[in-house]
Each structure stands twice: as structure tokens, then as C-alpha cells.
Design an enzyme around this catalytic site. Structure first.
Site, mmCIF file in Angstrom:
data_model
loop_
_atom_site.group_PDB
_atom_site.id
_atom_site.type_symbol
_atom_site.label_atom_id
_atom_site.label_comp_id
_atom_site.label_asym_id
_atom_site.label_seq_id
_atom_site.Cartn_x
_atom_site.Cartn_y
_atom_site.Cartn_z
ATOM 1 C CG HIS A 100 -44.097 0.605 -28.409
ATOM 2 N ND1 HIS A 100 -45.192 1.330 -28.038
ATOM 3 C CD2 HIS A 100 -44.565 -0.558 -28.913
ATOM 4 C CE1 HIS A 100 -46.295 0.640 -28.310
ATOM 5 N NE2 HIS A 100 -45.939 -0.515 -28.839
ATOM 6 C CG ASN B 23 -43.335 -9.018 -32.088
ATOM 7 O OD1 ASN B 23 -43.767 -9.324 -30.969
ATOM 8 N ND2 ASN B 23 -43.549 -7.835 -32.642
ATOM 9 C CD GLU C 131 -41.288 -2.382 -33.247
ATOM 10 O OE1 GLU C 131 -42.068 -2.495 -34.219
ATOM 11 O OE2 GLU C 131 -41.673 -2.452 -32.070
ATOM 12 N NE ARG D 275 -52.599 -2.754 -25.545
ATOM 13 C CZ ARG D 275 -51.355 -2.823 -25.997
ATOM 14 N NH1 ARG D 275 -50.404 -2.134 -25.422
ATOM 15 N NH2 ARG D 275 -51.062 -3.602 -27.018
ATOM 16 N NE ARG E 201 -42.087 -5.837 -29.243
ATOM 17 C CZ ARG E 201 -43.352 -5.443 -29.257
ATOM 18 N NH1 ARG E 201 -44.247 -6.095 -29.952
ATOM 19 N NH2 ARG E 201 -43.731 -4.386 -28.573
HETATM 20 C C1 LIG Z 1 -45.864 -3.157 -25.881
HETATM 21 C C2 LIG Z 1 -46.949 -3.118 -26.881
HETATM 22 O O1 LIG Z 1 -47.956 -2.477 -26.698
HETATM 23 O O2 LIG Z 1 -46.724 -3.794 -28.015
HETATM 24 P P1 LIG Z 1 -47.675 -3.815 -29.292
HETATM 25 O O3 LIG Z 1 -47.760 -2.399 -29.792
HETATM 26 O O4 LIG Z 1 -46.925 -4.729 -30.229
HETATM 27 O O5 LIG Z 1 -48.991 -4.342 -28.834
HETATM 28 MG MG LIG Z 2 -45.505 -2.974 -34.185
#
Ligand SMILES: CC(=O)OP(=O)(O)O
Ligand SMILES: [Mg+2]
Ligand SMILES: Nc1ncnc2c1ncn2[C@@H]1O[C@H](COP(=O)(O)OP(=O)(O)O)[C@@H](O)[C@H]1O
Length: 399
Positions: free
Chosen positions: A180, A10, A385, A241, A91
Site C-alpha cells: 500500500h 490494478n 493511488e 486475512r 499497480r
Molecule cells: C497489498 C494489498 O493488500 O492490496 P489490496 O488492499 O488491494 O488487497
Molecule cells: Mg484500494
């Protein structure tokens, strides 16, 4: 029967998570994380038979060196594990509309992942480096790509089209994709088993709360709506974020406050969310500690995180019509009884009744119902996952 081990990679922009996992049982033989790529202290940590180890990768190293270290050093020390690896599973965060299921990687797949890079500039280029590095290190092994976006390709147009000119979708693929998916798929299947229902007759809302976070409405085992959008920035408040904001803020930051577009992108992806609000940390454990100690920023961050999440969960009763289970997963969902209780209390209108003892018990990898038997069901289901990726790899290769 001999074990069918898969090396799962990943690759993120500054880290690489890996696991060598049994596709039949989901048990991992080795798992680890290489991090701080491009910095002076790039390092790798891994666990074999419960024993933790750590090493420096050397200054300014990245994915390629990490894959080489895994192959030469870690697998070199464990040849009996190495010789049982049948495939590499990758991934891939963004597969656009092209990839609706997992595929064996060939040059056209590599090209397809590259074509989607504009839709996931932080993720897809890193995946490609990981694919190239593992092709070089394991030329004899098949490689499989498993896409975060694939599970959400069942969403109807009303859920995935933005209210922008339709031409931007037709000509430029601008739409909501969702991420996800591998986690939402696994967790919803396990939730259906836990409540003793056939997944085909089940309506589930799944909240994957990790560093990135998303909620998905799953009807009959299919994603019908999800909170992430064209990129993993839309939706919930996350570690760094911002999730949903008024899009005009971008224009305001650039035209009035002198930000460049790259600075805005960085601000929204890396300096916002729990970190930005709290001015303390992006790590939920630190936020909880701050909250317990009366830190104002941490308290506000926690409150906004839970409020936004509860609003999303409530809104997903619209596509589902009825709800069989609400499921929490991901590092926060699996461990924070505090956040789970707060969210369920905000959803009072649905009559969720938190069972404090059950809520406390379902942590640190333990699955369980966290509500009383008097009202609707909320569950904690640890995600895996890597197991889905390993299973997909082996089932594709056995065809
Ligand atoms: C798509 C995504 O936000 O992945 P991660 O949660 O691994 O940052
Ligand atoms: Mg994770
Ligand atoms: N005991 C805990 N209590 C609260 N939050 C936790 C706990 N353990 C881990 N977390 C949080 O889980 C998040 C990481 O989740 P994870 O699913 O591992 O992320 P990733 O998206 O990197 O896979 C971090 O915010 C971390 O603080």
C-alpha cells in the site's frame, strides 16, 4: 494545455480495477471494475460522466478479456477520451528489493516482476497478465510499473529483518517489504499540507484500511516501519486475512488437524479476518450492521479489528518519537466514523479527543480533522493511488 490522460490498471487475482485519469488534476474521466474472473458471471462495471454502466464479460473470462473490453467497447464508445491517453500505468504489489521507484516497463522489468512472484503469488502473476494484455492492446503506448513496496524501501534493517536465521534474508530475500506504499505516500503528503507543515519535518502514522489494511510510520516523508510483511498477510486484521498469528498454528493445522499447506494458505488469506471471526461477512458495512443489531460474531470481529489497529498505532510512536497527525484512509478509514471513534478512544493515553460532528462530516470522500483542537490531530484523507500512478507515469515519460 491538452489533458495528459493515463489508463491505470490494478490487476488483482480475481478482479481488475481501472481508471482513465488526468495526471495533472487527478480527475478520472472513466473508472471501473471487472470482477468474478474465472466464474460464470464475470462482469465489468464502469462510470463515465457520473453515469454507471454494467456488462457481462462472458463466462470464465479474465484479465485479457477485460482489457480487450475496455479497449474495444468502452474506449471505442469514447474516442475523444481514447485519443488523449498517453500511457498505461500498472499497480504492481511486489517489487522486492529490486524496484525502489517506478519504472518504464521493458522486458527486463517484466522479468523482475516475475522474479518477485514467489513473494506475492496472489498478486504479481495477475499483474503480468495485465501487462501482457495491455501491451497487446496498446502496442504504441508506453507502460509504467508503480510498486506498492517501493515507498517502504527506506525502512531500516531493524524494522524489516525477521528474527529468523539471517541467511534466509541474504540468500532467499525473506524480509518484510510492506505494501500500500502508493497510498501511504499520497496520504502522508496530503496530511502534511492539511496541517500546514513541510513533509520533511513531519511525523505521521497512516492507517490504510480497505480490503487489505496496513499502518505505516512515516518520518520526514519516508516510511520507517509498516505492518505488512513479506506478503500482504502480516499485520492488521483484514477483510479475509488473519494478519499476525502465532506461526506455530500452521504446523499444528498441518500435523494435527490434517490441513494441506494450500488449505492453510487459503484459510489465512481468504477465510479469516472479519469474515472468519464474525462468521457473517468480510464487508465492513455488514460488520457494522451486525454490530448495531447485536450480532455476537460481528461485534467480536469489530472489537478485535479496532484493538489490533490501536495497538499497532501506539507501537509506531516508537520509531517516530513524536506524532504530528494520525491519518485514516481506504474504504473503511474514509467512511467508518464508528471504527475511527473506537480506535481513538482505545488510544486514550495519547489524549485524542474525538469531535463527533467532525467525525461524522469526514465521510464519503470528504477530507477533514476528526479530533477537537484541544489534543493531538487525527485526520481523514481520501486516498488516490490512481493519481500517483498517473503522475509517476507522466513524470517518467517526460524525462
Ligand atoms: C497489498 C494489498 O493488500 O492490496 P489490496 O488492499 O488491494 O488487497
Ligand atoms: Mg484500494
Ligand atoms: N460507508 C462505509 N462504512 C463502513 N465501511 C465501508 C463503507 N464504505 C466502504 N466500506 C468498506 O471499505 C472496504 C473496501 O475498501 P476499499 O479501499 O475500497 O478496498 P480495496 O482494498 O479493494 O481497494 C470494505 O470493507 C467496505 O465495507
Amino acid at each position: 494545455m491538452s489533458n495528459k490522460l493515463v489508463l491505470v490498471l490494478n490487476c488483482g487475482s480475481s478482479s481488475l480495477k481501472f481508471a482513465i485519469i488526468d495526471a495533472l488534476t487527478g480527475d478520472d474521466q472513466i473508472s471501473g471494475l471487472a470482477e468474478c474472473f474465472g466464474l460464470e458471471d464475470s462482469r465489468i462495471k464502469w462510470k463515465v460522466d457520473g453515469k454507471k454502466q454494467e456488462a457481462s464479460l462472458g463466462a470464465f473470462t479474465a484479465h485479457r478479456e477485460a482489457v480487450e473490453y475496455i479497449v474495444n467497447k468502452i474506449l471505442g464508445d469514447h474516442p475523444q477520451i481514447a485519443e488523449q491517453i498517453h500511457a498505461i500505468g500498472h499497480r504492481i504489489v511486489h517489487g522486492g528489493e529490486k524496484f525502489t521507484q517506478s519504472v518504464i516497463i521493458d522486458e527486463s522489468v517484466v522479468q523482475g516482476i516475475e522474479d518477485c512472484a514467489a513473494l506475492a503469488p496472489l498478486h504479481n502473476p495477475a499483474h503480468l497478465i495485465g501487462i501482457r494484455a495491455s501491451q497487446a492492446s496498446f502496442p504504441e503506448l508506453p507502460q509504467v510499473a508503480v510498486f506498492d513496496t517501493a515507498f517502504h524501501q527506506t525502512m531500516p534493517e531493524k524494522a524489516f529483518i525477521y528474527a529468523l536465521p539471517y541467511k534466509l534474508y541474504r540468500e532467499n530475500a525473506i524480509r518484510r517489504y510492506g505494501m500500500h506504499g502508493t497510498s501511504h505516500l499520497f496520504v502522508s503528503r496530503e496530511a502534511a499540507k492539511a496541517i500546514g507543515k513541510d513533509i520533511a519535518d513531519t511525523n505521521i502514522i497512516c492507517a490504510h484500511l480497505g480490503n487489505g489494511a496496513s499502518v505505516t510510520a512515516i518520518k520526514g516523508g519516508k516510511s520507517v516501519d509498516t505492518s505488512m510483511g513479506m506478503t500482504p498477510l502480516e499485520g492488521l486484521v483484514m477483510g479475509t486475512r488473519c494478519g499476525d498469528i502465532d506461526p506455530s498454528i500452521i504446523h499444528h493445522l498441518v500435523s494435527r488437524l490434517g490441513y494441506t499447506l494450500d488449505e492453510v494458505n487459503n484459510l489465512m488469506n481468504k477465510q479469516s479476518g472479519l469474515l472468519g471471526i464474525s462468521e457473517l461477512t468480510n464487508d465492513c458495512r455488514g460488520i457494522e450492521e451486525g454490530y448495531e443489531n447485536g450480532h455476537k460474531g460481528a461485534t467480536l470481529a469489530l472489537e478485535i479489528f479496532c484493538y489490533r489497529l490501536a495497538k499497532y498505532i501506539a507501537s509506531y510512536t516508537v520509531p517516530l518519537g513524536k506524532l504530528d497527525a494520525l491519518v485514516f484512509t481506504g474504504g473503511i478509514g474514509e467512511n467508518s466514523d464508528l471504527i475511527r471513534a473506537k480506535v481513538l478512544n482505545l488510544l486514550e493515553i495519547f489524549n485524542f479527543e474525538v469531535d463527533d460532528e467532525r467525525n461524522k462530516a469526514a465521510r464519503f470522500g470528504k477530507q477533514g480533522q476528526i479530533t477537537t483542537d484541544n489534543g493531538p490531530i487525527a485526520l481523514v484523507i481520501p486516498t488516490n493511488e490512481e493519481w500517483v500512478i498517473a503522475e509517476d507515469a507522466m513524470s517518467l515519460l517526460s524525462k
